[in-house]
Design a protein around this motif. Structure first.
Motif, PDB file in Angstrom:
ATOM      1  N   MET A   1       6.217  -2.879  -4.430  1.00 60.58           N
ATOM      2  CA  MET A   1       7.532  -2.215  -4.075  1.00 60.58           C
ATOM      3  C   MET A   1       8.550  -2.538  -5.316  1.00 60.58           C
ATOM      4  O   MET A   1       9.292  -1.829  -5.960  1.00 60.58           O
ATOM      5  N   VAL A   2       8.663  -4.045  -5.773  1.00 65.62           N
ATOM      6  CA  VAL A   2       9.357  -4.542  -6.973  1.00 65.62           C
ATOM      7  C   VAL A   2       8.753  -3.554  -8.238  1.00 65.62           C
ATOM      8  O   VAL A   2       9.786  -3.356  -8.908  1.00 65.62           O
ATOM      9  N   ALA A   3       7.514  -3.507  -8.478  1.00 66.93           N
ATOM     10  CA  ALA A   3       7.146  -2.493  -9.469  1.00 66.93           C
ATOM     11  C   ALA A   3       7.602  -1.302  -9.433  1.00 66.93           C
ATOM     12  O   ALA A   3       7.767  -0.710 -10.745  1.00 66.93           O
ATOM     13  N   ALA A   4       7.698  -0.579  -8.357  1.00 67.36           N
ATOM     14  CA  ALA A   4       7.917   0.710  -8.213  1.00 67.36           C
ATOM     15  C   ALA A   4       9.550   1.025  -8.467  1.00 67.36           C
ATOM     16  O   ALA A   4      10.119   1.988  -9.131  1.00 67.36           O
TER      17      ALA A   4
ATOM     18  N   MET B   1       1.224   7.929   9.630  1.00 72.49           N
ATOM     19  CA  MET B   1       0.547   6.595   9.238  1.00 72.49           C
ATOM     20  C   MET B   1       0.785   6.115   7.875  1.00 72.49           C
ATOM     21  O   MET B   1       0.398   5.167   7.440  1.00 72.49           O
ATOM     22  N   GLN B   2       1.442   7.062   7.227  1.00 79.62           N
ATOM     23  CA  GLN B   2       2.094   6.651   5.679  1.00 79.62           C
ATOM     24  C   GLN B   2       3.532   6.173   5.832  1.00 79.62           C
ATOM     25  O   GLN B   2       4.083   5.613   4.786  1.00 79.62           O
ATOM     26  N   PHE B   3       4.401   6.449   6.877  1.00 76.81           N
ATOM     27  CA  PHE B   3       5.572   6.333   6.881  1.00 76.81           C
ATOM     28  C   PHE B   3       6.070   4.940   7.089  1.00 76.81           C
ATOM     29  O   PHE B   3       6.962   4.460   6.535  1.00 76.81           O
ATOM     30  N   GLY B   4       5.278   4.188   8.027  1.00 82.79           N
ATOM     31  CA  GLY B   4       5.813   2.947   8.503  1.00 82.79           C
ATOM     32  C   GLY B   4       4.712   2.024   8.321  1.00 82.79           C
ATOM     33  O   GLY B   4       3.572   2.266   7.922  1.00 82.79           O
TER      34      GLY B   4
ATOM     35  N   ALA C   1       0.936  -1.209   0.139  1.00 87.76           N
ATOM     36  CA  ALA C   1       0.067   0.149  -0.077  1.00 87.76           C
ATOM     37  C   ALA C   1       0.999   1.385   0.118  1.00 87.76           C
ATOM     38  O   ALA C   1       0.343   2.489  -0.626  1.00 87.76           O
ATOM     39  N   ARG C   2       1.988   1.241   0.716  1.00 86.91           N
ATOM     40  CA  ARG C   2       2.880   2.348   0.715  1.00 86.91           C
ATOM     41  C   ARG C   2       4.038   2.578  -0.559  1.00 86.91           C
ATOM     42  O   ARG C   2       4.595   3.434  -0.395  1.00 86.91           O
TER      43      ARG C   2
END
Length: 268
Positions: free
Chosen positions: A78-81, A216-219, A16-17
């Motif tokens: 994350m791999v896609a990013a 709330m978005q950091f970790g 999600a992040r």
């Protein structure tokens, strides 16, 4: 203890992040990368594995120094990013606890603020040793705990005052490897020698506004605890976090010390 629910929540949280990482988590984590690469003695042509690569910052920095880089992460988004950010580099889906590579495949393994999140850090260290060639180097970074970190001292003061921590899924001790003696013992048990330790004085720079919303978005760990609370408790946590973090407000945002500790070793 069974940490499967926590593990899947971590995976979902980092997926999600993936699109938020640049503006949140990276504001602190990238600061550890230069020292991490220094500690593994990165060199042109080295075969380097970035474990828990996220969107690829460490891999990209190592590639800029001439390493032949592979990144691996258990969160597919994350791999896609990472592919999108560094299209010329190799990124795979895979797990730090069971790396999808043959024995003795790499000269260097590095992992930036990742063992903090895995359910079995000792197994992750053993996997790093397995895929390293003899004489290869491994390094990882960890956040220091509330006794040494302004950020985590303030956050856990709020959570301990207002949250029922037992509501969250069981999770391993995030700071076990923040203790030099425990980290050294884990590295030596996996066959690493000449263990070195460095501290990096990371500063979390958060934009002006509501620090609670930013974090709330950091970790993932703290948001999982907050999400497990009733709505009225969440409101109290938000208010208390705003009060606690006011001391770190600067013109244009927040600057909060959250140092990391780095360990490296050489495979015998």
């Amino acid at each position: 203890m069974d940490f499967d629910a926590f593990r899947e929540s971590e995976r979902a949280g980092w997926n999600a992040r993936a699109a938020l990482y640049d503006g949140a988590t990276a504001q602190a984590t990238v600061q550890s990368i230069p020292m991490l690469l220094h500690m593994v003695h990165v060199y042109p042509g080295a075969q380097l594995l970035d474990v828990g690569c996220g969107p690829g910052y460490l891999a990209g920095a190592a590639a800029a120094l001439g390493a032949q880089v592979t990144g691996v992460d258990f969160a597919d988004d994350m791999v896609a990013a990472a592919h999108a950010r560094f299209p010329g580099l190799r990124f795979d889906s895979g797990d730090a606890l069971s790396l999808p590579y043959a024995d003795a495949s790499f000269d260097i393994v590095a992992s930036n603020i990742v063992l903090f999140h895995v359910t079995d850090p000792a197994r992750a260290i053993a996997e790093a040793a397995r895929v390293l060639r003899p004489g290869g180097r491994f390094a990882f970074s960890q956040w220091l705990g509330p006794d040494s970190s302004d950020l985590y001292r303030e956050l856990f003061a709020v959570l301990n005052d207002h949250a029922d921590l037992s509501r969250a899924d069981p999770a391993p001790d995030a700071y076990a490897l923040s203790e030099p003696a425990q980290a050294r013992a884990a590295l030596e048990a996996a066959g690493f020698e000449t263990v070195e330790t460095k501290v990096v004085q990371n500063i979390l720079r958060a934009p002006d506004g509501d620090f609670f919303d930013f974090f709330m978005q950091f970790g993932v760990r703290v948001p999982l605890i907050v999400a497990a609370q009733d709505a009225d408790v969440q409101s109290r946590i938000r208010a208390a976090m705003t009060d606690h973090m006011a001391a770190y407000r600067k013109p244009g945002g927040f600057e909060v010390p959250m140092p990391s500790i780095l360990f490296s070793g050489q495979k015998s």
